[in-house]
Design an enzyme around this catalytic site. Structure first.
Site, PDB file in Angstrom:
ATOM      1  N   GLU A   8     -28.504 -37.715   8.941  1.00 40.15           N
ATOM      2  CA  GLU A   8     -28.211 -36.286   8.855  1.00 40.15           C
ATOM      3  C   GLU A   8     -29.101 -35.565   7.841  1.00 40.15           C
ATOM      4  OE1 GLU A   8     -24.275 -33.439   8.438  1.00 40.15           O
ATOM      5  OE2 GLU A   8     -24.117 -35.402   9.346  1.00 40.15           O
ATOM      6  N   ASP A 104     -23.307 -38.205   9.556  1.00 43.72           N
ATOM      7  CA  ASP A 104     -21.988 -38.379   8.943  1.00 43.72           C
ATOM      8  C   ASP A 104     -20.967 -38.828   9.993  1.00 43.72           C
ATOM      9  OD1 ASP A 104     -22.891 -37.741   6.493  1.00 43.72           O
ATOM     10  OD2 ASP A 104     -21.796 -35.859   6.277  1.00 43.72           O
ATOM     11  N   TYR A 307     -16.509 -42.145   1.869  1.00 47.29           N
ATOM     12  CA  TYR A 307     -16.697 -40.902   2.640  1.00 47.29           C
ATOM     13  C   TYR A 307     -15.726 -39.813   2.184  1.00 47.29           C
ATOM     14  CZ  TYR A 307     -17.257 -37.877   6.713  1.00 47.29           C
ATOM     15  OH  TYR A 307     -17.513 -36.804   7.535  1.00 47.29           O
TER      16      TYR A 307
END
Length: 696
Positions: A8, A104, A307
């Site tokens: 990303e 992600d 995360y």
């Protein structure tokens, strides 16, 4: 044959390339013997804007609404066009056998990658890297367990539905309101119900009427008892206060009842994003956006936490075996706190935290196995990391045990109550900073039937207080309760309603503006309620699990769009721009409007076709006033630039900037002086020095 990995961001791509042994660096990718790692820059592809369907939509007209394309198209974003072309070129290479999506691991990350792949018309095999942290171990394990891209098709469809719904509802309603009332008015399926929550709280405050009340306290030994009746300590009329006071002053107090109650408090679950944003706002005054930004650095740059954009506060059962390694990694910064958990080999005291059914895409936010170096973190990063780590450490400590004692005394016909707390076992609160020191007070020896002489009766007068305005922590809690937005979007949404001037942030409190109050009256009733948005979010969740139809969802959204625009067109409500001034635009004679920006107040023309704009307040410099230390204004006068502090009536002349010599001027000077002394050094400094010596 090689695999093309799509990350990303460049920073993530560099980490993946390092772990996978890719060393051949190029402008837009890093290549190795097995893998080529490239990257997006956030979104490279977006939904087409109205004017890309038809040029007539460049001008906003109420008659052209609603804009509902038969099929939504995609557009390559101009500012990152070069990176898209680089990915497209790599995908066409004959030695590429597959693409591995490494954006992600969430709904928005899936959309970033899939829109790129759709635009480049990718037809070869597709795999997905799905990991919750960027440690070397997590990356290596993730590449050993790559998932088929098809497994995430429903997640992608859910992301497309959300994006198209926001485009159809938000764009059409915003254009309809703006053109109907001739002022920039923004509305949407999430921001409008959020504004409704703030206005509802404001209405409660405005309707509130303060009442007088009295409380009575009586010193007994070294303690202090409260007058109480049916659990209420306040008395709302003066006559009762006088009667109670008189009776207490003429009575002794007898201990009537002693009630002891042992209690336990269980360990808190680890953080999800919303809970962490709320705690950071309460403790440090961080905005939700600031917490997200700091947290992203801890995850992506330092690889110290898992995360961040998660909505779960639970862990999966297979993570139980990783606890000891995580404890050892953080022990450098939390030596004392990790001694007991490491001694117990990472055994978790509260087993309820491991629950696969309560983990959706990602588990709770906890420290990774990356070894901690506190010295590389700045102050804000340490604060956020400390909250996450201490909350994680509570899992390895026993429950907090304490005992409450309630002593009830009778004085005439009145009742006095004392409450005491005794700590039995501090448990997990040993590792929470805020609970490190708990004052228990001085304990008296209470016995039923014992009599005490009441030496004084203290009466205090007060006023009931209105409800408090929302902080960001309060609003985030409400948004979570009503299903408004997701953990990943709530911070941006709060910033959005502040930027559009419908809500103001003052001393950490969120206050609706005059524009916000008027806008709410103009918006469709359906959009005001959180129920509709919560229903849509529920449907999007079902789509992501393959339990609802994307086509049906978008069909309903299109019908809803037509209905909302029709209601705005037919409305007879009126609106007056809250920020109109008496000054007129020098270019078109329309009235000027005052707007708040990051650079201060500016005046803009109210005519949308006129671009006139000027600063209202003087520009603030970075120069600080030597007396009050506030930023000074910068002005340009006849004698040049100067700084001014109005409150202190202080003026300082700005120093003239030293003009740098251009490369062209430097070359001319070198040629001029080197001709006279070719044996001398060729740097300009040396040449000038030699020329001066010759002159002397």
């Amino acid at each position: 044959m090689k695999s093309l990995i799509l990350a990303e961001k460049p920073s993530v791509a560099r980490e993946l390339a390092r772990v996978l042994g890719c060393k051949q660096q190029s402008k837009s990718y890093i290549e190795g013997s097995q893998y080529i790692v490239t990257w997006a820059l956030g979104h490279l592809v977006e939904l087409k804007m109205p004017e890309q369907y038809d040029t007539k939509y460049k001008t906003w007209n109420l008659e052209d609404l609603p804009i509902i394309p038969e099929r939504m198209g995609l557009n390559i974003m101009k500012q990152t066009h070069h990176q898209f072309r680089a990915i497209e070129s790599l995908a066409k290479r004959n030695d590429i056998k597959e693409i591995i999506i490494a954006t992600d691991a969430g709904r928005e990350g899936e959309l970033v990658a899939r829109w790129i792949l759709e635009k480049i018309k990718w037809r070869k095999p597709l795999k997905r890297l799905w990991i919750s942290s960027y440690t070397d171990k997590a990356i290596k394990d993730g590449f050993k367990q790559l998932k088929p891209g098809q497994d995430f098709e429903n997640l992608y469809q859910s992301a497309v539905c959300r994006a198209e719904a926001d485009w159809l509802i938000g764009l059409n309603v915003t254009r309809a309101l703006t053109t109907k009332y001739n002022d920039p008015l923004s509305a949407g399926r999430v921001q409008t119900p959020t504004l409704a929550l703030i206005l509802e709280k404001e209405s409660e405050i405005q309707k509130f009427v303060p009442k007088e009340y009295w409380t009575i306290k009586v010193p007994i030994g070294s303690s202090e008892a409260d007058w109480e009746k049916n659990g209420e300590k306040r008395i709302f009329d003066q006559e009762t206060v006088n009667r109670v006071k008189e009776q207490l002053e003429n009575s002794d107090a007898i201990v009537e009842n002693i009630k002891k109650n042992p209690k336990k408090e269980t360990q808190p679950l680890p953080y999800d994003l919303t809970e962490l944003q709320r705690d950071c706002n309460k403790r440090f005054g961080f905005s939700a956006k600031k917490t997200s930004t700091v947290l992203q650095r801890l995850y992506e740059q330092y690889k110290l936490v898992t995360y961040p954009r998660t909505d779960s506060r639970y862990l999966t059962t297979d993570m139980e075996g990783t606890m000891l390694e995580r404890l050892q990694a953080i022990s450098g910064g939390y030596k004392e706190e990790t001694l007991l958990p490491i001694k117990n080999k990472g055994k978790v005291a509260t087993k309820k935290v491991f629950n696969n059914e309560k983990v959706t895409d990602h588990h709770a936010i906890i420290p990774t196995e990356e070894r901690l170096r506190l010295d590389v973190l700045d102050s804000d990063e340490r604060k956020v990391y400390d909250l996450i780590t201490r909350r994680f450490l509570t899992l390895f400590y026993p429950e907090y045990e304490y005992e409450t004692t309630q002593i009830t005394l009778k004085a005439g016909q009145e009742q006095l109550v004392l409450r005491e707390t005794t700590i039995v076992n501090l448990g997990f609160k040993k590792v929470l900073n805020k609970e490190n020191v708990i004052s228990e007070g001085t304990k008296a020896n209470w016995n039923v039937g014992k009599t005490y002489t009441l030496r004084s009766v203290q009466v205090a007068k007060g006023l009931t207080e209105p409800p408090s305005r929302f902080t960001e922590a309060d609003l985030l809690g409400k948004m979570e309760k009503f299903g408004l937005g997701t953990p990943a979007t709530r911070a941006d949404l709060i910033e959005r309603i502040i930027e559009t001037e419908v809500v103001d942030r003052q001393n950490g409190k969120l206050i609706p503006t005059a524009k916000g109050k008027q806008l709410f009256e103009l918006v469709n009733d359906e959009l005001k309620s959180p129920d509709l948005t919560a229903k849509w979010e529920k449907q999007l969740e079902l789509i992501s699990k393959g339990k609802a139809s994307p086509k049906e969802f978008l069909k309903n959204i299109r019908q809803q769009t037509e209905k909302l625009v029709s209601e705005i067109k037919g409305s007879n409500k009126s609106y007056r721009a809250h920020n109109l001034t008496g000054s007129k635009c020098p270019e078109c004679e329309s009235f000027l409007k005052e707007r708040n920006t990051k650079e201060g107040k500016v005046l803009v023309c109210s005519n949308h076709e006129c671009s006139y704009r000027r600063r209202k307040d003087p520009k603030l410099s970075n120069r600080r006033c030597p007396q009050c230390h506030k930023k000074m204004e910068i002005h340009n006068g006849k004698a040049g630039a100067y700084f001014q502090c109005r409150p202190c009536n202080l003026v300082e002349k700005a120093e003239a900037k030293k003009k740098a010599v251009s490369k062209h001027e430097e070359r001319k000077l070198v040629q001029k002086y080197s001709a006279k002394n070719e044996d001398f050094g060729t740097s300009l400094g040396d040449l000038l020095k030699a020329a001066l010596e010759d002159k002397e």
